[in-house]
Design a protein around this motif. Structure first.
Motif, PDB file in Angstrom:
ATOM      1  N   GLY A  78      22.753  50.522  26.143  1.00  0.00           N
ATOM      2  CA  GLY A  78      22.103  49.222  26.142  1.00  0.00           C
ATOM      3  C   GLY A  78      22.269  48.487  27.456  1.00  0.00           C
ATOM      4  O   GLY A  78      23.128  48.815  28.278  1.00  0.00           O
ATOM      5  N   ILE A 110      18.603  49.959  24.202  1.00  0.00           N
ATOM      6  CA  ILE A 110      18.547  48.645  23.573  1.00  0.00           C
ATOM      7  C   ILE A 110      18.727  47.565  24.629  1.00  0.00           C
ATOM      8  O   ILE A 110      19.608  47.652  25.483  1.00  0.00           O
ATOM      9  CB  ILE A 110      19.652  48.486  22.506  1.00  0.00           C
ATOM     10  CG1 ILE A 110      19.596  49.628  21.488  1.00  0.00           C
ATOM     11  CG2 ILE A 110      19.534  47.136  21.795  1.00  0.00           C
ATOM     12  CD1 ILE A 110      20.798  49.675  20.561  1.00  0.00           C
ATOM     13  N   VAL A 170      27.289  51.328  21.108  1.00  0.00           N
ATOM     14  CA  VAL A 170      26.634  52.034  22.207  1.00  0.00           C
ATOM     15  C   VAL A 170      27.708  52.788  22.993  1.00  0.00           C
ATOM     16  O   VAL A 170      28.865  52.378  23.054  1.00  0.00           O
ATOM     17  CB  VAL A 170      25.872  51.074  23.157  1.00  0.00           C
ATOM     18  CG1 VAL A 170      24.646  50.497  22.474  1.00  0.00           C
ATOM     19  CG2 VAL A 170      26.785  49.965  23.661  1.00  0.00           C
TER      20      VAL A 170
END
Length: 341
Positions: free
Chosen positions: A164, A191, A248
């Motif tokens: 992300g 993301i 993540v």
């Protein structure tokens, strides 16, 4: 004061300072390299490996510096001094405290204990340091092990994991384009963690449109903290204000930077400017190394927005070449002047 006059005083013993020392060693130039006590202050402190450096890819930073120092010491023209240099100044071309200063550029460096060194040139290889955002709890605890600022340097080793980007800033558009190269089938779509509602402005909405076009998922919930995974696992859990979280393998972000040795830079009469993304850097540096103050050179991160070990090594080598050329010209002038006298 030490009686030795060095060809160069190199303040900083990271890749840039070491590269400068190695280049000067090849032409038998004398120099002293100052490294801070306990090796404090290296920008890559906390990272596990150096990446994207030929023949040293995946080498721990401390080991990289050890090998470099060992190779430099073989030439016998370098002193390594553990000292926190607190002041620098240009000396007048006259006899000063026992030194007959015949050239126009001599410099004095003083450490916190009052010890002094004199050299014909001074190299600032002190680099810069990130200013980590305080508004996200846990950011500091995850930097730089789980939050990467350079995808050339980090990211590949975790490309099989979810990833992300933090926030929506001018950096995001560039980072998003780079990040898609590291996306794999197992990592899933990247993301964007906007950390709150996205402002309804044209630049922000354009950035958001570009990020969506690259296949990013958009997460607008407010981040309350970042919690690192416990070893042997890697990565970070992004916790939101509703108590839920997303895992993540790593995040990418680029906090602003400030110059590590701003007092020394100011004392030598150099100006500083702010890059819109990377923060402070020395202004008016030609070819990335030659400053507006004759005899003063910048090696590494302090003069460029492109801050990496490879660039630092390159700039250090270039500094050594130009210093050597200047020293040769000055020596010739002294010889000619003495014959004419």
């Amino acid at each position: 004061m030490k009686s030795t006059i060095y060809d160069a005083l190199i303040i900083g013993a990271g890749p840039a300072g070491l590269s400068t020392a190695l280049g000067l060693s090849r032409l038998h130039r004398t120099k002293v390299v100052f490294t801070r006590p306990q090796n404090a202050g290296f920008r890559n402190e906390g990272t596990h490996e150096v990446h994207n450096v030929l023949t040293r890819d995946c080498t721990p930073p401390a080991e990289f510096r050890r090998i470099a120092r060992e190779q430099i010491e073989k030439y016998g023209t370098t002193e390594f001094i553990e000292a926190d240099i607190t002041a620098t100044r240009k000396l007048e071309p006259a006899s000063t405290e026992g030194h007959n200063l015949s050239c126009s550029s001599y410099f004095e460096a003083t450490d916190g204990e009052g010890r002094k060194w004199v050299g014909r040139k001074v190299v600032l290889a002190t680099g810069s340091v990130e200013v980590l955002p305080a508004e996200i709890p846990g950011y500091k605890e995850n930097w730089p092990q789980n939050i990467f600022q350079c995808l050339f340097c980090d990211g590949h080793e975790r490309s099989h994991l979810p990833v992300g980007i933090i926030g929506l800033s001018p950096f995001v558009a560039h980072a998003a384009q780079m990040l898609v190269f590291l996306v794999t089938e197992s990592s899933g779509p990247p993301i964007l963690f906007s950390n709150g509602p996205i402002p309804d402005t044209e630049p922000m909405q354009q950035t958001l449109e570009n990020v969506r076009a690259l296949g990013f998922k958009i997460e607008t919930r407010k981040i309350t903290r970042l919690v690192p995974e416990q070893e042997p696992n890697v990565g970070v859990n992004v916790v939101f204000e509703d108590g839920k979280s997303t895992y993540v393998g790593y995040l990418t972000d680029r906090p602003t930077t400030v110059l590590s040795s701003r007092p020394l830079i100011d004392q030598l009469g150099l100006e500083v400017e702010n890059h819109p993304v990377m923060g402070e850097m020395v202004k008016g540096v030609e070819m990335g190394i030659v400053t507006t103050a004759p005899g003063v050179f910048i090696a590494g991160d302090a003069a460029t927005p492109y801050k990496s070990a490879t660039n630092a090594i390159s700039s250090g080598s270039n500094v050594a070449a130009i210093i050597t050329q200047q020293l040769a010209a000055e020596n010739l002038q002294e010889v000619v002047a003495s014959r004419q006298g």
